[in-house]
Design a protein around this motif. Structure first.
Motif, PDB file in Angstrom:
ATOM      1  N   PRO A  89      64.202  26.835  91.362  1.00 51.32           N
ATOM      2  CA  PRO A  89      64.558  28.077  92.065  1.00 51.32           C
ATOM      3  C   PRO A  89      64.691  29.275  91.125  1.00 51.32           C
ATOM      4  O   PRO A  89      64.673  30.424  91.578  1.00 51.32           O
ATOM      5  N   ASN A  90      64.803  29.014  89.801  1.00 50.85           N
ATOM      6  CA  ASN A  90      64.914  30.139  88.854  1.00 50.85           C
ATOM      7  C   ASN A  90      63.557  30.689  88.437  1.00 50.85           C
ATOM      8  O   ASN A  90      63.481  31.672  87.707  1.00 50.85           O
ATOM      9  N   VAL A  91      62.483  30.038  88.854  1.00 49.81           N
ATOM     10  CA  VAL A  91      61.138  30.512  88.511  1.00 49.81           C
ATOM     11  C   VAL A  91      60.555  31.253  89.714  1.00 49.81           C
ATOM     12  O   VAL A  91      60.440  30.693  90.800  1.00 49.81           O
ATOM     13  N   THR A  92      60.211  32.523  89.500  1.00 47.57           N
ATOM     14  CA  THR A  92      59.670  33.335  90.604  1.00 47.57           C
ATOM     15  C   THR A  92      58.175  33.090  90.781  1.00 47.57           C
ATOM     16  O   THR A  92      57.681  32.974  91.905  1.00 47.57           O
ATOM     17  N   ASN A 313      52.202  41.390  91.328  1.00 45.52           N
ATOM     18  CA  ASN A 313      52.165  40.132  92.087  1.00 45.52           C
ATOM     19  C   ASN A 313      53.465  39.354  91.918  1.00 45.52           C
ATOM     20  O   ASN A 313      53.962  38.745  92.861  1.00 45.52           O
ATOM     21  N   THR A 314      54.007  39.387  90.703  1.00 47.04           N
ATOM     22  CA  THR A 314      55.251  38.648  90.437  1.00 47.04           C
ATOM     23  C   THR A 314      56.381  39.225  91.293  1.00 47.04           C
ATOM     24  O   THR A 314      57.155  38.477  91.905  1.00 47.04           O
ATOM     25  N   LEU A 315      56.446  40.546  91.366  1.00 47.00           N
ATOM     26  CA  LEU A 315      57.467  41.177  92.223  1.00 47.00           C
ATOM     27  C   LEU A 315      57.212  40.838  93.700  1.00 47.00           C
ATOM     28  O   LEU A 315      58.141  40.550  94.456  1.00 47.00           O
ATOM     29  N   ALA A 316      55.944  40.834  94.083  1.00 45.62           N
ATOM     30  CA  ALA A 316      55.614  40.503  95.491  1.00 45.62           C
ATOM     31  C   ALA A 316      56.037  39.060  95.800  1.00 45.62           C
ATOM     32  O   ALA A 316      56.536  38.785  96.902  1.00 45.62           O
ATOM     33  N   CYS A 317      55.862  38.147  94.852  1.00 47.65           N
ATOM     34  CA  CYS A 317      56.295  36.750  95.045  1.00 47.65           C
ATOM     35  C   CYS A 317      57.817  36.713  95.240  1.00 47.65           C
ATOM     36  O   CYS A 317      58.327  36.002  96.111  1.00 47.65           O
ATOM     37  N   ALA A 318      58.535  37.474  94.402  1.00 46.41           N
ATOM     38  CA  ALA A 318      60.009  37.500  94.500  1.00 46.41           C
ATOM     39  C   ALA A 318      60.434  37.995  95.878  1.00 46.41           C
ATOM     40  O   ALA A 318      61.323  37.422  96.521  1.00 46.41           O
ATOM     41  N   ARG A 319      59.800  39.040  96.343  1.00 46.75           N
ATOM     42  CA  ARG A 319      60.151  39.624  97.652  1.00 46.75           C
ATOM     43  C   ARG A 319      59.856  38.625  98.763  1.00 46.75           C
ATOM     44  O   ARG A 319      60.643  38.462  99.696  1.00 46.75           O
ATOM     45  N   PHE A 320      58.709  37.975  98.646  1.00 43.07           N
ATOM     46  CA  PHE A 320      58.318  37.022  99.685  1.00 43.07           C
ATOM     47  C   PHE A 320      59.324  35.879  99.753  1.00 43.07           C
ATOM     48  O   PHE A 320      59.746  35.466 100.833  1.00 43.07           O
ATOM     49  N   GLN A 321      59.723  35.380  98.568  1.00 42.03           N
ATOM     50  CA  GLN A 321      60.683  34.266  98.553  1.00 42.03           C
ATOM     51  C   GLN A 321      62.036  34.686  99.108  1.00 42.03           C
ATOM     52  O   GLN A 321      62.738  33.898  99.742  1.00 42.03           O
ATOM     53  N   ALA A 322      62.413  35.962  98.903  1.00 40.40           N
ATOM     54  CA  ALA A 322      63.710  36.426  99.364  1.00 40.40           C
ATOM     55  C   ALA A 322      63.697  36.776 100.855  1.00 40.40           C
ATOM     56  O   ALA A 322      64.638  36.479 101.586  1.00 40.40           O
ATOM     57  N   ASP A 323      62.609  37.396 101.303  1.00 41.39           N
ATOM     58  CA  ASP A 323      62.603  37.966 102.659  1.00 41.39           C
ATOM     59  C   ASP A 323      61.599  37.301 103.610  1.00 41.39           C
ATOM     60  O   ASP A 323      61.595  37.612 104.796  1.00 41.39           O
ATOM     61  N   GLY A 324      60.733  36.483 103.062  1.00 39.91           N
ATOM     62  CA  GLY A 324      59.723  35.824 103.906  1.00 39.91           C
ATOM     63  C   GLY A 324      58.543  36.713 104.175  1.00 39.91           C
ATOM     64  O   GLY A 324      58.501  37.862 103.799  1.00 39.91           O
TER      65      GLY A 324
END
Ligand code: NAD
Length: 324
Positions: A89-92, A313-324
């Protein structure tokens, strides 16, 4: 006509500055962002790329970790590593550096990375979303090329666009992204190594995106032959005389080749008696300056923006994991 030189470094800096603010805003939600690079073996070019990724990631507030595996490790170990990162879970997001050793199948990597941690958007589902114009992440190099193109040409609708190169990581995604708009897409032609009369296609193109790596391929083939054949022609694939007046040119290629060869096909030596090498694109940059409307340099064009897109893309992955 004097071409506008599309300065990728300036564009990349602008993206990085915006990213820094958006990453900081995201981190306030208590979820730091971390990008992990997996490198198998120690390819020097890949090491340089890793170092650059680290510098840029850390500059925008994204933690960066390199997970290095020996070149001799079995494929199963790479798969285990990807699975572990998928479940951590610590890897985005993650990126598996290419090239992999010959014994490993890059396709296996592509399908193993969790779609929502896929910093390079190489998973078939992420690639497929390009097709449907329904994507939040895109492969970084095609994304960089298309972004620079949009910056140079506001309206691509109906324009004659030629993509030179049809690889899975560059040429094909670029073509898919250009065709994404239903109403305002250019007319896209994709040429490749089997294309006859490339010059005719080039001559028709109002927009030219080139990703063949032709000079480097010729040099590599010559080296592999033990320099037994005739010395290769290392000049860029796209000649200025074939380019249409007013074309917009995005040169994606990076050919690392000798600056000059002697009569035996040996690189001319420079300082410290080392072969004088340089990085050039697939387009005769100096030649097209007086013909094109805009052109990207190599280096300093698509390359710097590619890294910025990886971090987007890394930020987009973080957002997706947080907000779906
Ligand atoms: P690749 O070898 O996988 O594909 C090369 C493509 O070019 C193929 O479709 C091939 O058919 C075509 N091609 C080769 N010779 C040709 C010729 N003479 N005429 C027409 N088409 C020809 O390479 P790739 O991974 O797609 O990379 C392409 C280039 O882009 C390379 O120079 C690479 O270094 C560069 N690249 C740059 C970045 C960046 O960040 N700027 C990232 C990735 C790749």
């Amino acid at each position: 006509m004097s071409a506008r030189i599309i300065d990728g470094r300036t564009v990349a800096k602008r993206i990085q500055n915006q990213l820094r603010e958006r990453v900081a805003a995201f981190a306030e939600r208590g979820r730091p962002i971390k990008l992990v690079a997996v490198q198998v073996g120690d390819d020097p070019a890949s090491r340089m790329y890793v170092n650059m990724q680290r510098r840029r990631a850390e500059a925008v507030g994204i933690a960066y970790e390199l997970c290095q595996l020996p070149a001799t490790c079995p494929e199963a170990r790479l798969v285990e590593t990807i699975d572990r990162l998928n479940n951590d879970p610590n890897v985005t997001a993650m990126i598996v550096q290419m090239p992999l050793p010959e014994s490993m199948d890059p396709r296996l990597v592509q399908v193993r990375i969790a779609q929502e941690k896929d910093a390079e958007a190489i998973h078939p589902a992420n690639m497929g979303r390009l097709f449907y114009d329904d994507y939040k992440i895109a492969p970084p190099t095609p994304a960089a090329a298309v972004m620079l193109l949009h910056g140079a040409c506001a309206d691509l609708s109906g324009k004659e666009a030629l993509v030179v190169g049809h690889s899975e990581i560059v040429g094909k995604p670029i073509a898919a992204m250009l065709l994404a708009s239903r109403q305002a897409a250019p007319t896209v032609t994709v040429s490749h190594v089997a294309t006859r009369e490339l010059a005719e296609h080039v001559h028709r193109a109002e927009v030219l995106i080139v990703a063949a790596g032709a000079s480097q391929r010729r040099w590599a083939a010559f080296e592999a032959s033990g320099r037994k054949s005739d010395p290769p022609d290392l000049r860029p694939l796209i000649r200025a005389e074939d380019v249409r007046e007013g074309a917009i040119i995005i040169d994606v290629a990076i050919n690392y080749v000798p600056k000059a060869l002697d009569e035996h096909g040996r690189p001319v030596l420079g300082r410290h008696d080392a072969p004088e090498m340089h990085a050039i694109g697939d387009v005769d940059f100096d030649g097209v300056l007086h013909k094109a409307a805009a052109v990207t340099p190599v280096p300093g064009g698509v390359g710097p923006v590619t890294v910025a897109m990886l971090l987007e893309n890394t930020l987009a992955c973080a957002r997706f994991q947080a907000d779906g």
